[in-house]
Write a protein that holds these residues in place. Structure first.
Motif, PDB file in Angstrom:
ATOM      1  N   GLY A 130       1.763  54.789   6.048  1.00 18.95           N
ATOM      2  CA  GLY A 130       1.963  54.329   7.351  1.00 18.95           C
ATOM      3  C   GLY A 130       1.647  52.921   7.476  1.00 18.95           C
ATOM      4  O   GLY A 130       2.423  52.193   8.134  1.00 18.95           O
ATOM      5  N   TRP A 131       0.640  52.312   6.774  1.00 20.20           N
ATOM      6  CA  TRP A 131       0.369  50.891   6.913  1.00 20.20           C
ATOM      7  C   TRP A 131       1.562  50.092   6.087  1.00 20.20           C
ATOM      8  O   TRP A 131       1.786  48.965   6.686  1.00 20.20           O
ATOM      9  N   LEU A 132       1.893  50.565   5.093  1.00 18.60           N
ATOM     10  CA  LEU A 132       2.797  49.677   4.211  1.00 18.60           C
ATOM     11  C   LEU A 132       4.363  49.822   5.365  1.00 18.60           C
ATOM     12  O   LEU A 132       4.816  48.753   5.258  1.00 18.60           O
ATOM     13  N   LEU A 138       7.558  45.271   7.418  1.00 22.33           N
ATOM     14  CA  LEU A 138       8.189  44.765   8.397  1.00 22.33           C
ATOM     15  C   LEU A 138       7.670  43.276   8.533  1.00 22.33           C
ATOM     16  O   LEU A 138       8.702  42.298   8.807  1.00 22.33           O
ATOM     17  N   ALA A 139       6.578  42.771   7.977  1.00 24.93           N
ATOM     18  CA  ALA A 139       6.025  41.488   7.999  1.00 24.93           C
ATOM     19  C   ALA A 139       6.547  40.528   7.034  1.00 24.93           C
ATOM     20  O   ALA A 139       7.014  39.428   7.147  1.00 24.93           O
ATOM     21  N   LEU A 151       9.465  49.768  -0.729  1.00 24.81           N
ATOM     22  CA  LEU A 151       8.617  50.785  -1.234  1.00 24.81           C
ATOM     23  C   LEU A 151       9.272  52.132  -1.773  1.00 24.81           C
ATOM     24  O   LEU A 151       9.930  52.780  -1.268  1.00 24.81           O
ATOM     25  N   LEU A 152       8.949  52.331  -3.041  1.00 29.91           N
ATOM     26  CA  LEU A 152       9.254  53.415  -3.863  1.00 29.91           C
ATOM     27  C   LEU A 152       8.180  54.485  -4.242  1.00 29.91           C
ATOM     28  O   LEU A 152       7.151  53.957  -4.512  1.00 29.91           O
ATOM     29  N   GLN A 153       8.571  55.660  -4.405  1.00 31.15           N
ATOM     30  CA  GLN A 153       7.799  56.856  -4.762  1.00 31.15           C
ATOM     31  C   GLN A 153       8.332  57.667  -5.722  1.00 31.15           C
ATOM     32  O   GLN A 153       9.464  58.230  -5.662  1.00 31.15           O
ATOM     33  N   GLY A 199      -7.009  44.583   0.853  1.00 30.09           N
ATOM     34  CA  GLY A 199      -5.293  45.191   0.921  1.00 30.09           C
ATOM     35  C   GLY A 199      -5.324  46.326   0.404  1.00 30.09           C
ATOM     36  O   GLY A 199      -5.859  47.209   1.179  1.00 30.09           O
ATOM     37  N   LEU A 200      -4.558  46.660  -0.166  1.00 31.29           N
ATOM     38  CA  LEU A 200      -4.037  47.955  -0.813  1.00 31.29           C
ATOM     39  C   LEU A 200      -5.229  49.140  -1.309  1.00 31.29           C
ATOM     40  O   LEU A 200      -5.406  50.014  -0.651  1.00 31.29           O
TER      41      LEU A 200
END
Length: 226
Positions: A130-132, A138-139, A151-153, A199-200
């Motif tokens: 959700g944060w990502l 978006l930023a 973002l890949l999973q 961060g992460l």
């Protein structure tokens, strides 16, 4: 979204130093055209490491996950060309992920890129994603020097094929964030921020690793059809 499809295949690997020149020639003139002629493959891009590693990052954008297990794709993997057969033993440390595109923002593709790989902690995975999606992706496109973020999973295990048997078993991909931009310093600063303790890692990411890359070559399936 900027990625051409709902799925992607992400590869990162090294090649024996003695084979680099031939590898890049083969990858440009035979391998990418062959892959981009397979139905569902939209665009392939090769990047070269500028800091960190492995030396190569390759991203194939595809219509869907089904493309990556299609009969047409597996037929190529199980019947490598003579040149491909000669190149496969020179690969080292192949990571190959069949990935869903969880999120993609911005437009275009810059000449500089970063690959951040990580494993979400199970009990914080939803909050991290959700944060990502709601903040980071978006930023990034609005920041000076940057252009797009993806973002890949990892979504499924790559089946064993004759190509993989020649080079050795591939490792997979859990989660990955790709950032591209037109200014390498800005891309590097973005990586430093995301990989800092605040961060992460602070949001449940483990086994965080990062490398930065410069664009080497791209091919679009429309060029093959033309």
């Amino acid at each position: 979204m900027p990625l051409l499809g709902s799925a992607a295949m992400l590869l990162s690997f090294d090649v024996e130093a003695s084979a680099i020149e031939e590898h890049d020639r083969w990858h440009t003139h035979e391998h990418l055209p062959e892959r981009l002629s397979i139905p569902g493959f939209r665009r392939g891009t090769r990047w070269l490491a500028s800091a960190g590693g492995p030396r190569y990052m390759v991203l194939y954008e595809v219509e869907s996950l089904a493309t990556l297990t299609s009969a047409a794709y597996l037929e190529r993997l199980n019947n490598p060309t003579p040149w491909t057969t000669r190149m496969m033993p020179h690969y080292m440390g192949m990571n190959r992920g069949l990935c869903s595109v969880v999120g993609s923002s911005g437009f275009g593709q810059g000449s500089a890129a970063a690959l951040i790989r990580f494993t979400p902690q199970a009990d914080q995975a939803a909050l991290l994603t959700g944060w990502l999606l709601d903040e980071v992706l978006l930023a990034i496109p609005k920041a000076t020097g940057l252009g797009s973020a993806h973002l890949l999973q990892g979504a499924q295990q790559a089946p064993m094929t004759n190509e993989q048997r020649i080079r050795g078993a591939d490792l997979g991909v859990d989660s990955a964030l790709i950032v591209t931009g037109y200014d390498s310093i800005s891309v590097g600063s973005c990586v430093t921020s995301l990989c800092a303790e605040s961060g992460l890692a602070a949001r449940g990411a483990r086994q965080v690793s990062a490398a930065t890359y410069q664009w080497s070559y791209s091919l679009d399936s429309a060029e093959i059809r033309a």
